[in-house]
Design a protein around this motif. Sequence first.
Motif, PDB file in Angstrom:
ATOM      1  N   GLY A 111       0.811  -1.211   0.000  1.00  0.00           N
ATOM      2  CA  GLY A 111       0.000   0.000   0.000  1.00  0.00           C
ATOM      3  C   GLY A 111       0.843   1.259   0.000  1.00  0.00           C
ATOM      4  O   GLY A 111       0.402   2.328  -0.447  1.00  0.00           O
ATOM      5  N   ALA A 112       2.075   1.134   0.489  1.00  0.00           N
ATOM      6  CA  ALA A 112       2.973   2.288   0.546  1.00  0.00           C
ATOM      7  C   ALA A 112       3.849   2.389  -0.699  1.00  0.00           C
ATOM      8  O   ALA A 112       4.686   3.283  -0.802  1.00  0.00           O
ATOM      9  N   GLY A 113       3.651   1.461  -1.630  1.00  0.00           N
ATOM     10  CA  GLY A 113       4.463   1.479  -2.848  1.00  0.00           C
ATOM     11  C   GLY A 113       5.263   0.198  -2.995  1.00  0.00           C
ATOM     12  O   GLY A 113       4.979  -0.809  -2.360  1.00  0.00           O
ATOM     13  N   GLU A 114       6.278   0.227  -3.835  1.00  0.00           N
ATOM     14  CA  GLU A 114       7.091  -0.959  -4.081  1.00  0.00           C
ATOM     15  C   GLU A 114       8.212  -1.078  -3.050  1.00  0.00           C
ATOM     16  O   GLU A 114       8.801  -0.076  -2.625  1.00  0.00           O
ATOM     17  N   PHE A 115       8.485  -2.336  -2.671  1.00  0.00           N
ATOM     18  CA  PHE A 115       9.559  -2.619  -1.722  1.00  0.00           C
ATOM     19  C   PHE A 115      10.467  -3.671  -2.328  1.00  0.00           C
ATOM     20  O   PHE A 115      10.018  -4.757  -2.691  1.00  0.00           O
ATOM     21  N   GLU A 116      11.743  -3.340  -2.449  1.00  0.00           N
ATOM     22  CA  GLU A 116      12.712  -4.265  -3.047  1.00  0.00           C
ATOM     23  C   GLU A 116      13.353  -5.104  -1.938  1.00  0.00           C
ATOM     24  O   GLU A 116      14.238  -4.643  -1.216  1.00  0.00           O
ATOM     25  N   ALA A 117      12.891  -6.353  -1.820  1.00  0.00           N
ATOM     26  CA  ALA A 117      13.369  -7.234  -0.754  1.00  0.00           C
ATOM     27  C   ALA A 117      14.712  -7.859  -1.082  1.00  0.00           C
ATOM     28  O   ALA A 117      15.533  -8.091  -0.185  1.00  0.00           O
TER      29      ALA A 117
END
Length: 245
Positions: A31-37
């Motif tokens: 919901g806060a955008g993309e997260f690169e794990a």
Amino acid sequence: MKWLSAVELPSPQQGAAAVDIRSVQKIYTTGAGEFEALRGVTLRVETGEFVAVVGKSGSGKSTLINMITGIDRPTAGEVWVAGTPIHTLSENQIAVWRGKTVGVVFQFFQLLPTLTALENVMLPMDFCNVHQSSERPERAKKLLELVGVGEQADKLPANLSGGQQQRVAIARCMATDPPLVVADEPTGNLDARTADSVMDLFRDLTQVGKTVVMVTHDEDLARRTNRIVTVSEGCILTPIGGWHG
């Protein structure tokens, strides 16, 4: 389950590494955008190695393990395990592949509470249709004896100590004779003595040609493995023992 027997897998490459992760990126949309794990991770684990994966919470350790076990798929890059390109497999193929190729040991054991220790160990054999039905109870009993809880075969998990439950879980992970064992914080709920015995069990597995990849927060236990891989902010920081990336 008949559909499991009907699913075909690609022939694995001969002489391949136990784990070969090539430039893997994993991006989650939240919901806060993309997260690169994971950020272009490359890692190779040879057959018979005992590797510890360490790092702070949120560093990407669990995502890396999920790539190796086929629980999750990379956004980009390739994941080869025991010579099979699992990033190309369908969901059904992954289910069959995982059941025969990877034994997973969890921190909280994940034993089915209504099944005895023996039945818990037999379950993967039934699910993957491995070994003759008549042979499964005896094989499960031998695996329980191998990890030191043969006398607990007819007990439910609730009647076992934490250490005994983890030993049953290790026996279960070996039920289909997988070449790779992946353990996610397997000693997190165990006392020091029991944790030592679990580490000895994992080392014994590597002595017979299995490969073990273990996530742990315990630096002392990590030092008892062949190699330590440190993950931080989605990258591998510490190449030890010949890792290049």
